[in-house]
Design an enzyme around this catalytic site. Structure first.
Site, PDB file in Angstrom:
ATOM      1  CG  ASP A 335      80.344 -55.139  14.840  1.00 39.56           C
ATOM      2  OD1 ASP A 335      81.111 -53.802  15.108  1.00 39.56           O
ATOM      3  OD2 ASP A 335      78.909 -55.252  14.593  1.00 39.56           O
ATOM      4  CE  LYS A 336      79.350 -52.155  21.851  1.00 37.84           C
ATOM      5  NZ  LYS A 336      77.766 -52.333  21.972  1.00 37.84           N
ATOM      6  CB  THR A 337      76.663 -52.834  17.718  1.00 37.90           C
ATOM      7  OG1 THR A 337      77.293 -51.964  18.465  1.00 37.90           O
ATOM      8  CG2 THR A 337      75.173 -52.634  17.811  1.00 37.90           C
ATOM      9  CB  THR A 485      82.425 -51.607  19.408  1.00 40.79           C
ATOM     10  OG1 THR A 485      81.206 -50.671  19.346  1.00 40.79           O
ATOM     11  CG2 THR A 485      83.411 -51.120  20.437  1.00 40.79           C
ATOM     12  N   GLY A 486      82.435 -49.026  17.447  1.00 42.70           N
ATOM     13  CA  GLY A 486      82.675 -47.644  17.523  1.00 42.70           C
ATOM     14  C   GLY A 486      82.004 -46.961  18.672  1.00 42.70           C
ATOM     15  CE  LYS A 513      83.321 -51.427  13.002  1.00 42.79           C
ATOM     16  NZ  LYS A 513      82.011 -51.890  13.378  1.00 42.79           N
ATOM     17  CG  ASP A 532      75.335 -57.097  12.458  1.00 38.46           C
ATOM     18  OD1 ASP A 532      76.196 -56.366  12.909  1.00 38.46           O
ATOM     19  OD2 ASP A 532      74.202 -56.863  12.962  1.00 38.46           O
ATOM     20  CG  ASP A 536      80.671 -54.996  10.767  1.00 40.79           C
ATOM     21  OD1 ASP A 536      81.341 -54.214  11.597  1.00 40.79           O
ATOM     22  OD2 ASP A 536      79.571 -55.299  11.141  1.00 40.79           O
TER      23      ASP A 536
END
Length: 657
Positions: A335-337, A485-486, A513, A532, A536
């Protein structure tokens, strides 16, 4: 218990072995001709069997009751046969060759030693986690206006500001509101190098400010702290089983029937060829040396040491099956963020308008105007100014306008900070650099002083310094790296290009996801998902291995099999390395433990008697003891594995960035 039993049995085993006639003949020395000395081995051997062998005898009863023969039954069978045969030889009912008092004593001692090593390793694993409770200071200094009040950490409330002295530990999770310090976070993350924490950064209870003091606003107390979350995982980490452990348990059951069947066949064959006495000796030898304590230690010891080693490195194994699966992962989905990035906006560039202010002056004026705002973008601007140690002048007449920005009077001048709505209202044009920033997916704000554009600010979710090193190291292992990512395509593409990520999924809604994880699995890939957030959780559950960042939400942690106490993505490499090392040690120990029995039992039965070779009881006993030592020492080598994330240093490129 096993420690006490081991030392007690050892005290009795030494004279039992040394005064045993068979052992003396084997080694080559004479036993003193003292009246009554021949009765010492039977007396001490009986005590060893009845008192110090009771854990195995009671365990055998339990396995018989449950109709699930296994390790304890096979051990109890070995020591019971040795006990009965030895008394038979002592009373001259059986041949003197069956005087195995020394072997009985050694069997019990070695078995107790093995179980002590195993239990000690398990206790170390638990204590490595439970000891986190002792990291909290006994007292905390709470700031109440101009006064400092000493309170118990249990009395702290959300929003309290605590003072942390140089060298002191933090009493609760919080956010730094004043000061800057190098923090020793090794007890939480396993990372030995200190980490710099400045204003706005989060700090964790139990970590230590090594060089200067801080003021910290409490953001979590009691069971909500990271320490409490880690402790909550102890039971899951200890209780979860593994495929390797189940295989070892099954192997012990198979070996019981193998040993029992071999013993029956051995006696029948030797009796049929007219040597029933030799058959009895061979049968007893088979049953005694079939004791699989090396196999019993093979997997539990490796697993317990690896779990302990992981905990000390900040990797909490909630599901051991997940740890085992990591060695076969060929795709890691981040996940990016909040995982590859810090999850909060950061000023990435300041561009002054030609002929106006300097870049620092633009940032100083913007931060002064934003100082009274609680908006995340405003906090990012103020934080950037504080990091540059810029002195912010006081601002008056602050006002905030949705979709436009903020306005304040700074040093007698009207300062506006805002986005496109502000520019449209004031009738001014954006800076030319804005087009470049826009292609990078940045948030663009302009700063106006008395109606004139004096500069622009680029803000973006800051990439973690460690992310590039993590991606590069995964590529070196032949693992594909995917980011999900969103965020918009431009933002995702910029981050993906910066980190060298193989595949990027952008604009993915939370509910989609998990389907992206399933899509990768349908391609035949074994996927580890690292995330996190609440959104997710379905993806973490769908993945072959779910890895939650420890700073994440309870929902994410509950959906994952492995939890990282730190937010360092390089820790994923630690999991892979530990999984590979654990698997290798498990297979090595399993092969040695089971292999010894599969080879020694037929030799003891006399399959090579036709060529003049029969495995002597004494040699079988030595080999059995050696197998236990080899298994234990091999497992201990796991402690030498370096799992610190800092061993994967960030690249120079990313440090410069």
């Amino acid at each position: 218990m096993f420690r006490r039993l081991f030392w007690g049995s050892l005290v009795l085993a030494v004279p039992t072995v040394l005064l045993s006639r068979m052992f003396a003949d084997l080694v080559g020395y004479q036993i003193p001709d003292v009246p009554g000395i021949s009765g010492v081995p039977p007396v001490l051997g009986t005590i060893v069997y009845l008192w110090f062998g009771r854990p195995f005898l009671s365990g055998a009863v339990a396995e018989i009751s449950s109709r699930r023969p296994g390790m304890m039954l096979l051990v109890a069978l070995a020591i019971t046969v040795a006990f009965g045969a030895s008394w038979g030889a002592t009373l001259e009912i059986l041949p003197h060759h069956l005087d195995f008092w020394w072997e009985l004593a050694l069997l019990v001692v070695i078995m107790l030693l093995g179980h002590w090593i195993e239990m000690r390793s398990l206790v170390r694993t638990t204590s490595a986690l439970d000891s986190l409770a002792t990291l909290l200071p006994d007292e905390a200094e709470r700031a109440e206006g101009d006064e400092v009040v000493v309170v118990s950490p249990a009395d702290l409330q959300l929003g309290d500001v605590i003072i942390v002295r140089p060298g002191g530990s933090i009493a609760a999770d919080g956010r730094v509101v004043s000061g800057s310090a190098s923090m020793d976070e090794s007890m939480i993350t396993g990372e030995s190098l200190p980490v710099r924490r400045d204003v706005g950064d989060t700090v964790v209870a139990g970590t230590i400010a090594t060089d200067s003091g801080l003021r910290v606003e409490v953001t979590a107390v009691g069971e909500q702290t990271a320490l409490a979350g880690i402790q909550k995982l102890v039971a899951d980490a200890q209780a979860s089983s593994s495929r390797a452990q189940r295989l070892a348990d099954k192997a012990a059951g198979w070996l019981f029937w193998f040993a029992l069947g071999s013993a029956v066949v051995t006696f029948i064959v030797w009796a049929l060829i007219g040597l029933p006495e030799d058959g009895l000796i061979r049968t007893i030898t088979v049953l005694v040396i079939a004791c699989p304590h090396a196999l019993g230690l093979a997997i539990p010891l490796v697993i317990s040491i690896s779990t302990e080693r992981a905990a000390r490195a900040g990797v909490l194994v909630k599901d051991r099956l997940a740890m085992e699966a990591m060695r076969s992962v060929d795709t890691v989905l981040f996940d990016k963020t909040g995982t590859l990035t810090k999850g909060q906006p950061t000023v990435t560039a300041v561009e002054p308008a030609p002929g106006t202010l300097s870049a620092d002056e633009v940032l100083r004026m913007a931060a002064a105007a934003e100082a009274d705002s609680e908006h995340p973008l405003a906090r990012a601007i103020v934080r950037a100014a504080e990091q540059k140690r810029l002195t912010l002048p006081p601002a008056d007449d602050f006002s905030s306008h949705p979709a436009e920005g903020v306005t304040a009077t700074v040093e007698g001048r009207t300062v506006h900070v805002g986005g496109p709505g502000l520019l449209a209202r004031e009738g001014v044009r954006e800076l030319p650099v804005a087009d470049e920033w826009r292609t990078q997916g940045a948030i663009i704000l302009h700063v106006l002083v008395d109606g004139v554009v004096v500069g622009g600010l680029s803000l973006a979710d800051e990439i973690r310094v460690e992310s590039r090193a993590a991606v590069d190291a995964l590529h070196e292992r032949g693992i594909e790296v995917v980011m999900i990512t969103g965020d918009a395509e431009a933002v995702a593409t910029t981050v993906g290009a910066e980190l060298g990520i193989d595949r990027v999924y952008a604009g993915v809604r939370p509910e989609d996801k998990a389907s992206k994880v399933a899509q990768l699995q349908h391609e035949g890939r074994t996927v580890a998902m690292v995330g996190d957030g609440v959104n997710d959780a379905p993806a973490l559950a769908q993945a072959d291995v779910g890895i939650a960042i420890g700073a994440g939400t309870d929902v994410a942690i509950g959906s994952a099999g492995i939890i990282l106490a730190s937010d360092d993505p390089r820790a994923v490499l630690s999991i892979i390395d530990l999984s590979n090392a654990t698997y290798r040690k498990s297979i090595q120990n399993l092969a040695w433990g089971a292999g010894y029995n599969l080879v020694a039992v037929p030799l003891a039965a006399g399959v090579l008697a036709s060529i003049g070779f029969v495995l002597p009881m004494s040699v079988g006993a030595v080999l059995m003891s050696a197998s236990t030592v080899v298994v234990a020492l091999n497992a201990q080598l796991l402690r030498r594995l370096d799992l610190a994330p800092s061993r994967l240093a960030p690249t120079d490129h990313h440090q410069n960035a």
